[in-house]
Design an enzyme around this catalytic site. Structure first.
Site, PDB file in Angstrom:
ATOM      1  CG  ASP A  16      13.913  60.146  91.522  1.00 51.25           C
ATOM      2  OD1 ASP A  16      13.191  60.096  92.462  1.00 51.25           O
ATOM      3  OD2 ASP A  16      14.120  61.225  91.036  1.00 51.25           O
TER       4      ASP A  16
HETATM    5  C1  BGC Z   1      12.764  62.687  93.761  1.00 49.10           C
HETATM    6  C2  BGC Z   1      14.026  62.074  94.544  1.00 49.10           C
HETATM    7  C3  BGC Z   1      13.427  61.554  95.669  1.00 49.10           C
HETATM    8  C4  BGC Z   1      12.399  60.627  95.637  1.00 49.10           C
HETATM    9  C5  BGC Z   1      11.729  59.877  96.819  1.00 49.10           C
HETATM   10  C6  BGC Z   1      11.638  61.799  93.783  1.00 49.10           C
HETATM   11  O1  BGC Z   1      10.433  62.282  93.350  1.00 49.10           O
HETATM   12  O2  BGC Z   1      13.107  63.050  92.528  1.00 49.10           O
HETATM   13  O3  BGC Z   1      15.101  63.075  94.678  1.00 49.10           O
HETATM   14  O4  BGC Z   1      14.537  60.933  96.561  1.00 49.10           O
HETATM   15  O5  BGC Z   1      11.180  61.250  95.053  1.00 49.10           O
HETATM   16  O6  BGC Z   1      10.990  60.532  97.606  1.00 49.10           O
END
Ligand code: BGC
Length: 728
Positions: free
Chosen positions: A269
Site C-alpha cells: 500500500d
Molecule cells: C490506499 C489504497 C490505494 C493506495 C493508492 C492508499 O492510501 O490505502 O487503497 O490503492 O493508497 O492510491
C-alpha cells in the site's frame, strides 16, 4: 523463446539497479493526475520520472490517466531505456471510471455478484480505454465494525457474500477474453490482510486477532479472488498480532506463496514500507526496506525506499541476488501475462478513449445498478411507492440538489458532467406536470439561515415529504473512522422539524456504512438506504420512489440500535449468557439498548410480500461425504411482481470452538409475479460446515446443525440435521 526463457534472458542482462527499478511504483507525474488521494511523499516531478524511466529505474506508475500521454510514457520505456521493459500503469479505479457505479458496499446490497461482474467489466472497458492496465481493486476487506470508514469499499460484514463479490469483481475487471485483451484490467484484491479488523474501527490501527478468525473470516475473500484469477495483491497498512502486514513473512511468503501457491506479485500500500519505521518495527529506511523485501513484498509504492536501499542491501549480502531475482521475475511475469512484451501499447489507444459508443449502455447499467443497490428498510402504511400525479411532494435535504456527494469515496476519474442529481431524477420521473417543491433545509454539516422554516413551509404545502439526508461522502473512505455513526446534527434537527408537521416522512439515507438511526429519522414512515449510487443516482432513486422498480436490496451490514454496539455483526459467537426478550439481568446486554440489530444483515423490504414455506431437507442424516439438499417454497403473496433474496443460514450446535449464532451459507435472488411460487434449493456438504479448529486445521465436526431458509439473518424457523461421522 518461451515466455519464461524470455524473462530469464532479460534478468540475465539486467544490472542490480535495473532490477531494483522494476520493484518500485511511483505517482504518474507524466499524465493528468488525480490529486489528494494520498499524503504527499517522495514527490517526483515529470522530468525526474522521465529520467527514471529512461534509466530503467522506474517500472510502474500509478494514478495517471490518458491514453495519448500514456503512450508517450510507454515509448520512453520501450524505446529509450536500455532493455526496453514496458511500464505497468496502475490506478485506483474502484467503482467506475468515467461512469460511476454504486460504492461497492452498496452494490453488495443487491446480493447479485453478477451485477458486480458487469459493472466491473464496464469499468474495465472505460479504464483500459483511458490508458490504465491495472486497478487497485477490489477491496475485499471484511468489515465488522461500522466505525471504520473503508467498509464502503468492500462487500460488508459477511464472508460468503464477500467471497462471491470478490470473485465477481475480479472476473469483471479481467474479463473473459484472457489477460492480454486490450480491455482486460488487472485486478488487485486488497488490503492483505485483516485491514477491516482494526481495533475500535480506528483507521490504520492495530489488529489483534486469533489465527482462526483470520483464516475463517478475513482471508477467504482473498483466496476467492486468487481462485478467480487475480495475480496481484496489495499489502495492508495494519499490523497483525504485532507484525505489520507489509513486512509479514508468514502472510506474504509462508501462506500466500507457500500454502496458496500464489504466483503473482505483492505491491505495498502507499508508503507502507516507509511506515514500518513509524510502527516501530524498523529502525530506519534501510532496515524497513530489508524487513519488507525479505518478508515477500515485491513492489514498493511511492516511498522510494527500495530505490534508495535495495542495491546496497544486495551488495552487503543482507538480500541475496536470488531473492532480488525472484521478485523481479514475478513483476516481469505479470507484465508478460498481460501481454506487455508483445504489445507494449495495449490499452493506450487514443481513438478508443475518444469513442463514446459504450456510454449509453454503461449509463443504463449504472441506473440499474443504482436501483438494485437500494434497500427499503421500512415502509409503514405503504407510504411508498409515491404517486406521480395527485400528490404534492416536498423534496427536502442537503442532498436534494447536491452534485458533490453522488459518487462516493475513491472516485478519481468520474465524469461529473453526467451525474444525475436527486432533483433531476425526480423531475424526470414526474414529467412536466410535477407538483414538486425542493428545499435544502440545511447544509451538508451545518444549519442554514431560514433553512428549517422553508423546509417546514414546503412540507405544509405538500402531501408527503421526501427527506434526503445522511453522511456527506467525505465521512467514509480512507481515514474516515467515526465514533458516532449517526446523521449530522443539522440533518437530525431538520428531520425533527419536518416530523413535527405531521406529514408522512420518507427518509432517503445517503451513507457509506451502517448508521445508528434516532428520533424522527428512525420513526419516519419509510426509510430507504441509498448509499452513494454513482452517476445515475437521481434516476435510480426515482425508479424506486415511484415504483418503476420494485426494491429488492438487502443489508450487507447490520444497522445497530446505537453507535456504542460496534462492532456489531450478525454472525457473532454465542455467549454463555445470551440476552432473552424478557430476562435482561445477568445477561449479555447493554443497559441502554437490546443486543440485537435495529435492521439486521440480510434485511430488505419490497413493495410486495413473500411467504417462505418451511425448509425441507433431503435427509436429516448427512453422510460425511454426502450432499444434502435444503428446499423451500417461496410465494409472492402481494400485488406486484418483485424479487426476494432467499438466504440459507447454518448453525453448528456443539463444536470444539464456540461457533457463530448463524452463518450465511447460500443465497439466491429470485423474481416472482403476483401469486407465483418457486421452489428454491441449496446444496450443503461438509465443506460448508468447516471451520478452523484449535489445531489450525479447517474441518467440519460431526453433530447437530440448525438450518434456516429465510429472508434475513434474524428471521425464520430452523430445522435440524446431523452430520454423521466418517464411516470406519
Ligand atoms: C490506499 C489504497 C490505494 C493506495 C493508492 C492508499 O492510501 O490505502 O487503497 O490503492 O493508497 O492510491
Amino acid at each position: 523463446m518461451s515466455n519464461s526463457e524470455r524473462i530469464e534472458a532479460l534478468i540475465a542482462q539486467m544490472t542490480v539497479e535495473e532490477k531494483v527499478g522494476q520493484l518500485g511504483i511511483f505517482a504518474d507525474a507524466l499524465r493528468p493526475f488525480a490529486p489528494e488521494v494520498n499524503p504527499e511523499a517522495n514527490a517526483r516531478g515529470a522530468a525526474e520520472v522521465r529520467a527514471g524511466i529512461r534509466a530503467g529505474k522506474i517500472g510502474a506508475l500509478f494514478n495517471g490517466v490518458g491514453a495519448a500521454e500514456g503512450r508517450q510514457a510507454q515509448r520512453l520505456a520501450v524505446e529509450e531505456s536500455r532493455l526496453g521493459i514496458p511500464l505497468l500503469l496502475g490506478a485506483d479505479v474502484i467503482h467506475g471510471m468515467r461512469t460511476v457505479f454504486p460504492i461497492p458496499l452498496g452494490e453488495a446490497a443487491s446480493f447479485e455478484p453478477e451485477l458486480a461482474r458487469r459493472t466491473a467489466r464496464a469499468t474495465a472497458v472505460e479504464a483500459t480505454a483511458a490508458g490504465i492496465h491495472w486497478t487497485f481493486a477490489p477491496a475485499v476487506d471484511v468489515a465488522r465494525d461500522q466505525r471504520w470508514g473503508r467498509g464502503a469499499e468492500g462487500a460488508g460484514e459477511d464472508v460468503l457474500l464477500g467471497c462471491a463479490f470478490a470473485r465477481a469483481r475480479v472476473q469483471g475487471f479481467q474479463g473473459q477474453a484472457g489477460l492480454t485483451a486490450d480491455d482486460c484490467l488487472l485486478a488487485t484484491p486488497k488490503h492483505f490482510a485483516a485491514y477491516g479488523a482494526v481495533a475500535g474501527g480506528l483507521e490504520y490501527n492495530t489488529v489483534d486477532i486469533s489465527e482462526q478468525t483470520l483464516r475463517d473470516v478475513h482471508l477467504p475473500p482473498f483466496k476467492a479472488a486468487f481462485d478467480a484469477g487475480a495475480i496481484t495483491v496489495m499489502s495492508a497498512f495494519n499490523d497483525i498480532n504485532g507484525v505489520p502486514a507489509s513486512a509479514n513473512r508468514w502472510l506474504m511468503t509462508d501462506l500466500l506463496r507457500g500454502a496458496w501457491q500464489f504466483p503473482g506479485l505483492v505491491v505495498s500500500d502507499y508508503t507502507a514500507d516507509m511506515e514500518l519505521i513509524a510502527h516501530g518495527y524498523a529502525a530506519d529506511e534501510r532496515d524497513a526496506t530489508r524487513c519488507a523485501f525479505t518478508a515477500g513484498l515485491d513492489l514498493s509504492m511511492q516511498s522510494g525506499f527500495y530505490d534508495r536501499n535495495l542495491a546496497s542491501l544486495v551488495a552487503s549480502g543482507e538480500v541475496t541476488l536470488a531473492q532480488l531475482d525472484a521478485s523481479v521475475r514475478r513483476v516481469l511475469w505479470v507484465k508478460q501475462q498481460i501481454g506487455l512484451f508483445d504489445n507494449p501499447y495495449r490499452s493506450l489507444d487514443p481513438a478508443r478513449e475518444a469513442d463514446p459508443s459504450h456510454l449509453a449502455a454503461h449509463e443504463a447499467l449504472a441506473r440499474d445498478a443504482a436501483r438494485r443497490s437500494i434497500v427499503l428498510l421500512k415502509n409503514q402504511g405503504a407510504v411508498l411507492p409515491l404517486k406521480k400525479t395527485g400528490q404534492k411532494i416536498a423534496l427536502v435535504g442537503p442532498f436534494a440538489r447536491d452534485t458533490k456527494n453522488i459518487e462516493g469515496c475513491w472516485t478519481l476519474f468520474g465524469d461529473r458532467t453526467r451525474y444525475v442529481t436527486l432533483e433531476a431524477g425526480v423531475r424526470a420521473a414526474l414529467g412536466e406536470h410535477a407538483q414538486l417543491i425542493v428545499e435544502d433545509g440545511c447544509g451538508l454539516e451545518e444549519p442554514i439561515d431560514g433553512g428549517i422554516e422553508a423546509a417546514v413551509a414546503a412540507a405544509h404545502a405538500s402531501d408527503v415529504v421526501v427527506l434526503a439526508i445522511g453522511e456527506p461522502q467525505s465521512y467514509s473512505g480512507e481515514a474516515q473512522s467515526r465514533t458516532q455513526i449517526v446523521v449530522p446534527p443539522a440533518h437530525q434537527a431538520l428531520a425533527e422539524a419536518l416530523a413535527a408537521t405531521g406529514k408522512p416522512l420518507v427518509v432517503l439515507l445517503r451513507n457509506g456504512r451502517a448508521l445508528a438511526l434516532h428520533g424522527a429519522v428512525r420513526k419516519a414512515a419509510a426509510i430507504v438506504v441509498t448509499w452513494y449510487l454513482g452517476s445515475q443516482t437521481g434516476h435510480g432513486v426515482a425508479d424506486v420512489l415511484f415504483g418503476d422498480y420494485n426494491p429488492a436490496g438487502c443489508l450487507p451490514v447490520s444497522f445497530p440500535q446505537d453507535s456504542g454496539q460496534q462492532p456489531l455483526f450478525y454472525n457473532r459467537s454465542r455467549t454463555g449468557r445470551p440476552e432473552l426478550p424478557h430476562m435482561r439481568e445477568f445477561k449479555s446486554r447493554w443497559r441502554e439498548v437490546t443486543a440485537d440489530a435495529l435492521y439486521p444483515f440480510g434485511h430488505g423490504l419490497s413493495y410486495t410480500t413473500f411467504e417462505y414455506g418451511p425448509a425441507q431437507l433431503s435427509t436429516t442424516q448427512l453422510g460425511w461425504d454426502q450432499t444434502l439438499t435444503a428446499t423451500t417454497t417461496v410465494t409472492n403473496t402481494g400485488e406486484v411482481a418483485g424479487e426476494t433474496v432467499v438466504q440459507l443460514y447454518v448453525h453448528d450446535r456443539v463444536a470444539s470452538r464456540v461457533r457463530p449464532v448463524r452463518e450465511l451459507k447460500g443465497f439466491n435472488k429470485i423474481a416472482l409475479r403476483p401469486g407465483e411460487s418457486a421452489q428454491v434449493s441449496f446444496q450443503l456438504d461438509r465443506s460448508l460446515l468447516a471451520f478452523t479448529g484449535m489445531d489450525l486445521v479447517c474441518r467440519a465436526e460431526p453433530g447437530l446443525f440448525d438450518v434456516w431458509i429465510t429472508d434475513s439473518s434474524a428471521n425464520g424457523t430452523p430445522v435440524q440435521f446431523e452430520l454423521c461421522p466418517p464411516k470406519g
